[in-house]
Write an enzyme that holds these catalytic residues in place. Structure first.
Site, PDB file in Angstrom:
ATOM      1  N   HIS A 171      81.767 -19.387  22.864  1.00 42.25           N
ATOM      2  CA  HIS A 171      81.383 -20.749  23.237  1.00 42.25           C
ATOM      3  C   HIS A 171      82.519 -21.746  23.010  1.00 42.25           C
ATOM      4  CE1 HIS A 171      77.225 -19.752  24.085  1.00 42.25           C
ATOM      5  NE2 HIS A 171      77.167 -19.080  22.952  1.00 42.25           N
TER       6      HIS A 171
ATOM      7  N   GLU B  55      70.022 -11.560  19.669  1.00 40.22           N
ATOM      8  CA  GLU B  55      69.723 -12.950  20.003  1.00 40.22           C
ATOM      9  C   GLU B  55      68.811 -13.086  21.211  1.00 40.22           C
ATOM     10  OE1 GLU B  55      73.472 -14.899  20.683  1.00 40.22           O
ATOM     11  OE2 GLU B  55      74.356 -13.119  21.580  1.00 40.22           O
TER      12      GLU B  55
ATOM     13  N   ASP C 118      69.585 -18.733  20.390  1.00 32.80           N
ATOM     14  CA  ASP C 118      69.355 -18.034  21.656  1.00 32.80           C
ATOM     15  C   ASP C 118      68.071 -17.223  21.616  1.00 32.80           C
ATOM     16  OD1 ASP C 118      71.501 -19.001  23.078  1.00 32.80           O
ATOM     17  OD2 ASP C 118      72.860 -17.425  22.408  1.00 32.80           O
TER      18      ASP C 118
END
Length: 250
Positions: free
Chosen positions: A43, A146, A172
């Site tokens: 990310h 996740e 997530d």
């Protein structure tokens, strides 16, 4: 003791997530006493050169390094491993098939099919033979759990040979349950506890991202052993805001 040996020993390992990508910050954090740092390449905008610069900066500080790649891809995993981290973190492993694929990408033959190169991990060829012999045993492979599908398949995922630990991605996970706007929903924690229980039964270290010391203590008491105690940007923002508010209110 290597990072992987610490995981296997049952020790609690304390980490910090690095997202800024600056080697000076990485070097500073390396000297603070954390067991490991999580270099975040999923990310962020980090490329291989930025990742390697941080690994070079941390080298010699005694802090281990784990890089989270952006996907379960053979070429990406190979190139990141060649920069020389102590472990690799693979996101969104949801099935046994995906788990087996990840192990295949992270391990040299005969356990996997990682390609052999002459990069930083291998001492640019100067210690190629030694690295090839030791990498499967010394470089940790960790999966992100996740998604609710991963929770449903957790027992099969944990059976895959070569897995060294899992970290639960709670945000997530909540999103996969359509609860991203209700993070306090007990259904999310119930799924987290399913993963923890399965890991404890399988003897696989289970990890979590914790936001404050009280949450860290609670997770440790529950049995979590692989912790990341926040992220560089969050700590910077919190500290700066606290200083500003303290001075303004003095």
């Amino acid at each position: 003791m290597t990072f992987k040996q610490k995981l296997n020993s049952g020790e609690i390992v304390y980490g910090l997530t690095l997202t800024i990508g600056n080697p000076i910050i990485a070097e500073l954090v390396g000297h603070l006493g954390f067991d490991w740092v999580w270099i975040e390449a999923e990310h962020t905008t980090m490329g291989l050169e930025t990742i390697m610069a941080q690994l070079q900066a941390i080298s010699g500080t005694g802090t281990s390094t784990v890089v989270r790649v952006d996907c379960n891809d053979q070429t990406i995993i190979k190139r990141v491993l060649d920069t020389g981290p102590d472990g690799i973190l693979i996101p969104s492993v949801n099935t046994r098939e995906e788990a087996e694929k990840a192990i295949k990408f992270t391990k040299y033959p005969p356990l996997g099919e990682r390609g052999i190169g002459l990069a930083r991990a291998q001492g640019y060829g100067l210690r190629l033979g030694d690295y090839i012999k030791s990498a499967n045993d010394e470089v940790a492979t960790i999966f992100m759990i996740e998604h609710v599908t991963a929770v449903q398949n957790i027992n099969e995922i944990l059976q895959v040979e070569g897995l060294d630990g899992v970290i639960i991605g709670a945000l997530d996970l909540a999103g996969s349950m359509n609860l991203q706007n209700d993070l306090g929903n007990p259904q999310i924690e119930a799924e987290i506890q399913k993963v923890l229980q399965a890991c404890n039964q399988a003897g696989i270290p289970c990890g979590a991202f914790v936001g404050d010391p009280n949450q860290a203590k609670a997770r440790i008491q529950e049995g979590f052993r692989l912790l990341t105690l926040g992220a560089d940007v969050l700590l910077l923002a919190s500290s700066a805001k606290n200083v500003l508010e303290t001075v303004k209110n003095a």
